[in-house]
Design a protein around this motif. Sequence first.
Motif, PDB file in Angstrom:
ATOM      1  N   VAL A 112       0.839  -1.199   0.000  1.00 36.11           N
ATOM      2  CA  VAL A 112       0.000   0.000   0.000  1.00 36.11           C
ATOM      3  C   VAL A 112       0.879   1.255   0.000  1.00 36.11           C
ATOM      4  N   ILE A 113       1.893   1.257   0.856  1.00 33.43           N
ATOM      5  CA  ILE A 113       2.783   2.417   0.932  1.00 33.43           C
ATOM      6  C   ILE A 113       3.505   2.632  -0.393  1.00 33.43           C
ATOM      7  N   ARG A 114       3.971   1.555  -1.001  1.00 33.41           N
ATOM      8  CA  ARG A 114       4.662   1.655  -2.291  1.00 33.41           C
ATOM      9  C   ARG A 114       3.753   2.301  -3.340  1.00 33.41           C
ATOM     10  N   GLU A 115       2.480   1.891  -3.351  1.00 31.17           N
ATOM     11  CA  GLU A 115       1.532   2.426  -4.327  1.00 31.17           C
ATOM     12  C   GLU A 115       1.232   3.905  -4.081  1.00 31.17           C
ATOM     13  N   LEU A 116       1.112   4.267  -2.804  1.00 34.07           N
ATOM     14  CA  LEU A 116       0.689   5.625  -2.464  1.00 34.07           C
ATOM     15  C   LEU A 116       1.841   6.626  -2.417  1.00 34.07           C
ATOM     16  N   THR A 117       3.069   6.126  -2.449  1.00 32.86           N
ATOM     17  CA  THR A 117       4.232   7.036  -2.389  1.00 32.86           C
ATOM     18  C   THR A 117       5.075   6.871  -3.649  1.00 32.86           C
ATOM     19  N   ALA A 118       4.429   6.635  -4.777  1.00 32.82           N
ATOM     20  CA  ALA A 118       5.144   6.428  -6.040  1.00 32.82           C
ATOM     21  C   ALA A 118       6.080   7.602  -6.312  1.00 32.82           C
ATOM     22  N   GLY A 119       7.263   7.271  -6.802  1.00 32.67           N
ATOM     23  CA  GLY A 119       8.271   8.294  -7.058  1.00 32.67           C
ATOM     24  C   GLY A 119       9.340   8.343  -6.005  1.00 32.67           C
ATOM     25  N   ARG A 120       9.076   7.755  -4.842  1.00 28.43           N
ATOM     26  CA  ARG A 120      10.101   7.667  -3.806  1.00 28.43           C
ATOM     27  C   ARG A 120      10.654   6.247  -3.758  1.00 28.43           C
ATOM     28  N   ARG A 121      11.922   6.118  -3.388  1.00 27.53           N
ATOM     29  CA  ARG A 121      12.588   4.819  -3.387  1.00 27.53           C
ATOM     30  C   ARG A 121      11.924   3.884  -2.383  1.00 27.53           C
ATOM     31  N   PHE A 122      11.649   2.678  -2.818  1.00 25.11           N
ATOM     32  CA  PHE A 122      11.138   1.634  -1.929  1.00 25.11           C
ATOM     33  C   PHE A 122      11.964   0.386  -2.183  1.00 25.11           C
ATOM     34  N   TYR A 123      12.572  -0.134  -1.117  1.00 27.23           N
ATOM     35  CA  TYR A 123      13.454  -1.286  -1.285  1.00 27.23           C
ATOM     36  C   TYR A 123      13.135  -2.339  -0.239  1.00 27.23           C
ATOM     37  N   PHE A 124      13.013  -3.578  -0.695  1.00 24.15           N
ATOM     38  CA  PHE A 124      12.734  -4.708   0.193  1.00 24.15           C
ATOM     39  C   PHE A 124      13.894  -5.688   0.089  1.00 24.15           C
ATOM     40  N   GLY A 125      14.769  -5.687   1.098  1.00 23.61           N
ATOM     41  CA  GLY A 125      15.868  -6.645   1.158  1.00 23.61           C
ATOM     42  C   GLY A 125      15.561  -7.702   2.199  1.00 23.61           C
ATOM     43  N   GLN A 126      15.087  -8.842   1.765  1.00 22.51           N
ATOM     44  CA  GLN A 126      14.576  -9.849   2.692  1.00 22.51           C
ATOM     45  C   GLN A 126      15.707 -10.630   3.342  1.00 22.51           C
ATOM     46  N   LEU A 127      15.792 -10.547   4.664  1.00 23.32           N
ATOM     47  CA  LEU A 127      16.753 -11.346   5.421  1.00 23.32           C
ATOM     48  C   LEU A 127      16.231 -12.770   5.593  1.00 23.32           C
ATOM     49  N   ILE A 128      17.119 -13.733   5.465  1.00 17.20           N
ATOM     50  CA  ILE A 128      16.731 -15.127   5.582  1.00 17.20           C
ATOM     51  C   ILE A 128      16.164 -15.407   6.970  1.00 17.20           C
ATOM     52  N   SER A 129      15.105 -16.223   7.024  1.00 13.89           N
ATOM     53  CA  SER A 129      14.474 -16.517   8.317  1.00 13.89           C
ATOM     54  C   SER A 129      14.817 -17.905   8.841  1.00 13.89           C
ATOM     55  N   THR A 137      24.374 -18.079   6.600  1.00 13.40           N
ATOM     56  CA  THR A 137      25.313 -16.962   6.739  1.00 13.40           C
ATOM     57  C   THR A 137      25.582 -16.296   5.394  1.00 13.40           C
ATOM     58  N   ASP A 138      25.783 -17.092   4.360  1.00 11.47           N
ATOM     59  CA  ASP A 138      26.047 -16.519   3.040  1.00 11.47           C
ATOM     60  C   ASP A 138      24.855 -15.711   2.535  1.00 11.47           C
ATOM     61  N   GLN A 139      23.661 -16.221   2.745  1.00 11.41           N
ATOM     62  CA  GLN A 139      22.476 -15.493   2.298  1.00 11.41           C
ATOM     63  C   GLN A 139      22.296 -14.187   3.077  1.00 11.41           C
ATOM     64  N   ALA A 140      22.532 -14.227   4.386  1.00 10.71           N
ATOM     65  CA  ALA A 140      22.436 -13.003   5.183  1.00 10.71           C
ATOM     66  C   ALA A 140      23.488 -11.988   4.749  1.00 10.71           C
ATOM     67  N   ARG A 141      24.689 -12.473   4.447  1.00 12.73           N
ATOM     68  CA  ARG A 141      25.750 -11.568   3.987  1.00 12.73           C
ATOM     69  C   ARG A 141      25.373 -10.928   2.652  1.00 12.73           C
ATOM     70  N   LEU A 142      24.768 -11.705   1.762  1.00 15.80           N
ATOM     71  CA  LEU A 142      24.349 -11.170   0.477  1.00 15.80           C
ATOM     72  C   LEU A 142      23.324 -10.056   0.656  1.00 15.80           C
ATOM     73  N   THR A 143      22.366 -10.268   1.560  1.00 14.77           N
ATOM     74  CA  THR A 143      21.351  -9.242   1.803  1.00 14.77           C
ATOM     75  C   THR A 143      21.965  -7.991   2.410  1.00 14.77           C
ATOM     76  N   MET A 144      22.858  -8.160   3.374  1.00 17.04           N
ATOM     77  CA  MET A 144      23.516  -6.993   3.981  1.00 17.04           C
ATOM     78  C   MET A 144      24.323  -6.227   2.941  1.00 17.04           C
ATOM     79  N   THR A 145      25.005  -6.934   2.050  1.00 17.77           N
ATOM     80  CA  THR A 145      25.773  -6.276   0.993  1.00 17.77           C
ATOM     81  C   THR A 145      24.841  -5.518   0.049  1.00 17.77           C
ATOM     82  N   ASP A 146      23.681  -6.113  -0.250  1.00 18.82           N
ATOM     83  CA  ASP A 146      22.698  -5.423  -1.084  1.00 18.82           C
ATOM     84  C   ASP A 146      22.222  -4.129  -0.418  1.00 18.82           C
TER      85      ASP A 146
END
Length: 391
Positions: A112-129, A137-146
């Motif tokens: 909803v926020i992404r739709e209503l705030t179009a034009g502003r940066r929205f980024y979803f970097g999903q940390l492994i659960s 560890t490698d997947q978490a490191r990849l997300t942190m680097t992203d």
Amino acid sequence: MEHTAVSPLAAMSRAAEDPTGYVEQWKARTGGRAIAAFPMNFPAEIAHAAGLLPVIVQEDRNPITLGNNLLSEFNCGYSRNLADQAATGRLDAYDGFFMADHCIQLIGAADVIRELTAGRRFYFGQLISSMNDPWTTDQARLTMTDFVDELSSFAGVQITDERLRESIKTYNRGRRLLRALYEQRRSGDSRFTSGELQTMVKSSMVMQREEHNALLEELVAQSSAAPRDDRVRVHLSGHFCHAPKPELLELIEESGGIVVDDDLFHGARYISTDADESGSPVDALVGQYLDRNVNIPCPTRAQSDVDWDTYLLNAVHSSGAEVVISLLVKYCEPHMLYLPELRKALEAKGIPHLLLETEHEGMPLETMRTRIEAMFEQAKRSRTLTRVPTA
């Protein structure tokens, strides 16, 4: 850094209760940009190293209007409140939006926020659960680097290891100061109420960290032991994303209890774990993310060698808490799914447990008062019985 004539706690309270006002003031004062982050594991140190103001968006006190039309009624009050904030312009002070977790209800609010705030940066970097698989560890490191790459691009600066390491030190400093006050509370001697401690943690999610650390240092210097009394010692558990309402914390104290420990997000969970200040700062943030779930396990994470119920029993034993009050956000699925295990573990050890369901609006405080007072009376009677000598 802003210098004010108000007390440290008053300055924190002002930021905690009006994050948007603080963000607007900070931007006007510094010319910087602020980003909105969402609970629970966003690596704010990376945004700080980029010169940004990272703010964890708080549930506000406004009634939910448009948000009820944007998300289904069985979404938690926090996610519906976030949607409402976006729909009514209450998130306009933020220049970008970032999240690291994948709660399905929070993702709904994020859409909803992404739709209503179009034009502003929205980024979803999903940390492994899944926390102890061979690739975790490698997947978490990849997300942190992203996150480093994305926030560097957004801010237009290079986040060097040195800048990130300095930000880690700044955030560690704040966590250590807060933990010093929480340790006093755990001993039963803290001069600060549970509401005041929550204000300290909540404001740390909003304010520029250097400014907040300076206020914390004043509070730690002023802190002194308070005589322990006979109030019922309480452990608060739950509430993973947003803060319990202050009036609920006040109600517990008015009813004869004193909170000596918690595993709330706006509490011990948020400040539990530091990042290593030597070596690779990205690896340090990965280690912090993994260690946090060992220090205070979260039901949104899967880890075979740690359990929230085992942690809770150990925490109750360590603080001497006499009762556990679980604060269940209505429709919070991870908490609901874990409650049977918590209840069985507490009952097996004879620890009284009270479940209180919370909602954005319409909490029955007087009904809660009756239930809390009844529980505390039982706890006090149990004390008397244990003191009666046997023949």
